[in-house]
Design a protein around this motif. Structure first.
Motif, PDB file in Angstrom:
ATOM      1  N   UNK A 187       0.839  -1.209   0.000  1.00 50.22           N
ATOM      2  CA  UNK A 187       0.000   0.000   0.000  1.00 50.22           C
ATOM      3  C   UNK A 187       0.868   1.252   0.000  1.00 50.22           C
ATOM      4  N   UNK A 188       1.894   1.254   0.853  1.00 44.49           N
ATOM      5  CA  UNK A 188       2.781   2.412   0.939  1.00 44.49           C
ATOM      6  C   UNK A 188       3.582   2.593  -0.349  1.00 44.49           C
ATOM      7  N   UNK A 189       3.973   1.485  -0.968  1.00 36.67           N
ATOM      8  CA  UNK A 189       4.707   1.554  -2.232  1.00 36.67           C
ATOM      9  C   UNK A 189       3.827   2.196  -3.304  1.00 36.67           C
ATOM     10  N   UNK A 190       2.579   1.791  -3.362  1.00 36.73           N
ATOM     11  CA  UNK A 190       1.669   2.345  -4.346  1.00 36.73           C
ATOM     12  C   UNK A 190       1.464   3.845  -4.108  1.00 36.73           C
ATOM     13  N   UNK A 191       1.220   4.225  -2.867  1.00 39.41           N
ATOM     14  CA  UNK A 191       1.015   5.638  -2.535  1.00 39.41           C
ATOM     15  C   UNK A 191       2.285   6.442  -2.743  1.00 39.41           C
ATOM     16  N   UNK A 192       3.429   5.822  -2.447  1.00 36.49           N
ATOM     17  CA  UNK A 192       4.692   6.528  -2.622  1.00 36.49           C
ATOM     18  C   UNK A 192       4.983   6.810  -4.078  1.00 36.49           C
ATOM     19  N   UNK A 193       4.599   5.896  -4.962  1.00 36.66           N
ATOM     20  CA  UNK A 193       4.803   6.123  -6.393  1.00 36.66           C
ATOM     21  C   UNK A 193       3.876   7.199  -6.936  1.00 36.66           C
ATOM     22  N   UNK A 194       2.714   7.347  -6.274  1.00 38.20           N
ATOM     23  CA  UNK A 194       1.743   8.335  -6.728  1.00 38.20           C
ATOM     24  C   UNK A 194       2.030   9.729  -6.190  1.00 38.20           C
ATOM     25  N   UNK A 195       2.620   9.791  -4.952  1.00 42.75           N
ATOM     26  CA  UNK A 195       2.799  11.074  -4.281  1.00 42.75           C
ATOM     27  C   UNK A 195       4.237  11.216  -3.803  1.00 42.75           C
ATOM     28  N   UNK A 196       5.068  11.831  -4.624  1.00 47.82           N
ATOM     29  CA  UNK A 196       6.472  11.981  -4.283  1.00 47.82           C
ATOM     30  C   UNK A 196       6.679  12.966  -3.136  1.00 47.82           C
ATOM     31  N   UNK A 197       5.718  13.863  -2.930  1.00 49.91           N
ATOM     32  CA  UNK A 197       5.890  14.860  -1.885  1.00 49.91           C
ATOM     33  C   UNK A 197       5.859  14.243  -0.496  1.00 49.91           C
ATOM     34  N   UNK A 198       5.504  12.971  -0.362  1.00 49.63           N
ATOM     35  CA  UNK A 198       5.448  12.335   0.939  1.00 49.63           C
ATOM     36  C   UNK A 198       6.790  11.714   1.332  1.00 49.63           C
ATOM     37  N   UNK A 199       7.806  11.912   0.537  1.00 55.59           N
ATOM     38  CA  UNK A 199       9.099  11.311   0.813  1.00 55.59           C
ATOM     39  C   UNK A 199       9.717  11.837   2.104  1.00 55.59           C
ATOM     40  N   UNK A 200       9.343  13.056   2.509  1.00 55.58           N
ATOM     41  CA  UNK A 200       9.975  13.644   3.678  1.00 55.58           C
ATOM     42  C   UNK A 200       9.648  12.902   4.964  1.00 55.58           C
ATOM     43  N   UNK A 201       8.581  12.111   4.989  1.00 52.26           N
ATOM     44  CA  UNK A 201       8.243  11.368   6.197  1.00 52.26           C
ATOM     45  C   UNK A 201       8.636   9.905   6.066  1.00 52.26           C
ATOM     46  N   UNK A 202       9.258   9.533   4.982  1.00 51.71           N
ATOM     47  CA  UNK A 202       9.782   8.186   4.859  1.00 51.71           C
ATOM     48  C   UNK A 202       8.814   7.182   4.301  1.00 51.71           C
ATOM     49  N   UNK A 203       7.767   7.634   3.600  1.00 49.13           N
ATOM     50  CA  UNK A 203       6.856   6.694   2.952  1.00 49.13           C
ATOM     51  C   UNK A 203       7.543   6.123   1.726  1.00 49.13           C
ATOM     52  N   UNK A 204       7.189   4.923   1.363  1.00 45.17           N
ATOM     53  CA  UNK A 204       7.956   4.143   0.387  1.00 45.17           C
ATOM     54  C   UNK A 204       8.275   4.894  -0.903  1.00 45.17           C
ATOM     55  N   UNK A 205       9.516   4.811  -1.279  1.00 45.99           N
ATOM     56  CA  UNK A 205       9.998   5.269  -2.578  1.00 45.99           C
ATOM     57  C   UNK A 205      11.225   4.439  -2.905  1.00 45.99           C
ATOM     58  N   UNK A 206      11.253   3.859  -4.082  1.00 45.66           N
ATOM     59  CA  UNK A 206      12.356   2.970  -4.423  1.00 45.66           C
ATOM     60  C   UNK A 206      13.699   3.680  -4.384  1.00 45.66           C
ATOM     61  N   UNK A 207      13.694   5.006  -4.617  1.00 45.27           N
ATOM     62  CA  UNK A 207      14.939   5.763  -4.606  1.00 45.27           C
ATOM     63  C   UNK A 207      15.411   6.061  -3.184  1.00 45.27           C
ATOM     64  N   UNK A 208      14.577   5.747  -2.181  1.00 42.46           N
ATOM     65  CA  UNK A 208      14.910   6.074  -0.801  1.00 42.46           C
ATOM     66  C   UNK A 208      15.434   4.874  -0.029  1.00 42.46           C
ATOM     67  N   UNK A 209      15.693   3.777  -0.712  1.00 41.76           N
ATOM     68  CA  UNK A 209      16.107   2.593   0.034  1.00 41.76           C
ATOM     69  C   UNK A 209      17.460   2.077  -0.431  1.00 41.76           C
ATOM     70  N   UNK A 210      18.313   1.801   0.536  1.00 43.12           N
ATOM     71  CA  UNK A 210      19.592   1.143   0.253  1.00 43.12           C
ATOM     72  C   UNK A 210      19.841   0.132   1.373  1.00 43.12           C
ATOM     73  N   UNK A 211      20.128  -1.107   0.972  1.00 46.75           N
ATOM     74  CA  UNK A 211      20.348  -2.157   1.965  1.00 46.75           C
ATOM     75  C   UNK A 211      21.716  -1.971   2.606  1.00 46.75           C
ATOM     76  N   UNK A 212      21.750  -2.137   3.939  1.00 44.89           N
ATOM     77  CA  UNK A 212      23.012  -2.049   4.663  1.00 44.89           C
ATOM     78  C   UNK A 212      23.020  -3.066   5.793  1.00 44.89           C
ATOM     79  N   UNK A 213      24.192  -3.370   6.303  1.00 45.30           N
ATOM     80  CA  UNK A 213      24.367  -4.418   7.316  1.00 45.30           C
ATOM     81  C   UNK A 213      23.569  -4.140   8.581  1.00 45.30           C
ATOM     82  N   UNK A 214      23.345  -2.878   8.894  1.00 43.25           N
ATOM     83  CA  UNK A 214      22.635  -2.537  10.123  1.00 43.25           C
ATOM     84  C   UNK A 214      21.203  -3.069  10.131  1.00 43.25           C
ATOM     85  N   UNK A 215      20.619  -3.323   8.956  1.00 41.29           N
ATOM     86  CA  UNK A 215      19.231  -3.807   8.895  1.00 41.29           C
ATOM     87  C   UNK A 215      19.093  -5.208   9.494  1.00 41.29           C
TER      88      UNK A 215
END
Length: 315
Positions: free
Chosen positions: A213-241
């Protein structure tokens, strides 16, 4: 013994908070939380399989007994409560300094205390009440420290989420006591490994539709990126996860085991676990270069003092 386990759990939770802050830095909140529940489920999956096949002895502390829906329904509710706490907490931690969120989480046992008194009839002595009072005063000073960074505790939505996370966490702690306590003590008497193994799995199942759901909404509304809602450009896998999952599972394993021991008080165990703020505060100051540490150190000292009083009152 249960006191030592509670302090061990607190130390592990401190590193869990630090890795969580690092995992969320520049990352999508929902994606990180989904992966955390996934890795946590993977940690316990071998134990469930080995127990079901008979390769793991029922005498082992890692044994996960088979059970039906009459047990799993309680675990599903546990997963809902914890997931609500984590969602609020992850969003708050992404936006707030670790040296602010940590002490807020440290006030959670005060909420647990009220529930423990009214629900389970637990009674605290003078030393323990003094420790609780120190925690309350520390929260007041923390709100003053936050103002120096422009954080108004009364009108900041991230502070509201942090407090909500603590409230849900307090409900979860009380529910843990109910789940693990024997029937003659007013509880359900569930096996601790069943609770820990399956509530992680149910959380992962719940996070899948949330992620979609968040991925779908994130693709539709880029302005929500500031609160961390899903955007493929906002994710990078790291060891801390995956490290978040590892330290959380270890901390909870020790915590659940402590609650099954005779004489364990949920109000005291919960307060000691919040001593994790000592670890997260120190590492947050060094690794994340957070501000106003001198003032926040006073808040931290009060939390530490509350831990000392609780220990003296529980000997």
């Amino acid at each position: 013994m249960w006191l030592l386990l509670a302090f061990t759990s607190a130390a592990l939770l401190g590193f869990y908070d630090v890795f969580k802050k690092q995992a969320l830095k520049g990352n999508d909140v929902v994606a990180v939380l989904t992966l955390n529940t996934f890795f946590s489920s993977l940690i316990f999956l071998p134990l469930v399989i080995l127990s079901a096949t008979g390769a793991l002895s029922p005498d082992s502390i890692f044994y996960v007994p088979s059970c039906g829906w009459d047990v799993h329904r309680y675990v599903v509710l546990k997963a809902v409560i914890v997931l609500a706490s984590w969602l609020c907490g992850y969003f708050a931690l992404k936006q707030l300094p670790l040296t602010i969120v940590g002490p807020i989480n440290a006030t959670r046992p005060v909420m647990v205390l009220l529930g423990a008194i009214f629900v389970f009839g637990e009674r605290l002595n003078l030393w323990q009440w003094t420790g609780v009072l120190c925690a309350i005063v520390g929260f007041y000073f923390l709100s003053r420290s936050g103002k120096r960074e422009g954080i108004d505790f009364r009108h900041n939505r991230w502070i509201v989420l942090a407090v909500m996370a603590s409230a849900f966490g307090a409900v979860s702690a009380l529910y843990d006591k109910f789940l693990l306590a024997p029937a003659e003590s007013g509880g359900v008497g569930l096996n601790r490994m069943v609770v820990q193994s399956y509530f992680m799995f149910y959380q992962f199942l719940m996070m899948i539709p949330v992620l979609l759901i968040m991925k779908w909404n994130g693709n539709e509304k880029d302005e929500r990126k500031d609160i961390g809602v899903f955007s493929s450009s906002m994710f990078s896998f790291r060891l801390s996860i995956p490290l978040v999952s590892l330290f959380l599972c270890a901390a909870d394993f020790v915590y659940f085991y402590a609650l099954t021991l005779p004489g364990a008080l949920i109000a005291v165990v919960s307060m000691i676990r919040r001593g994790s703020v000592l670890v997260s505060f120190c590492i947050g100051a060094l690794a994340f270069h957070e501000k106003n540490l001198r003032y926040k150190a006073v808040d931290l000292a009060l939390v530490l003092l509350s831990m000392v009083f609780l220990y003296l009152g529980s000997r």
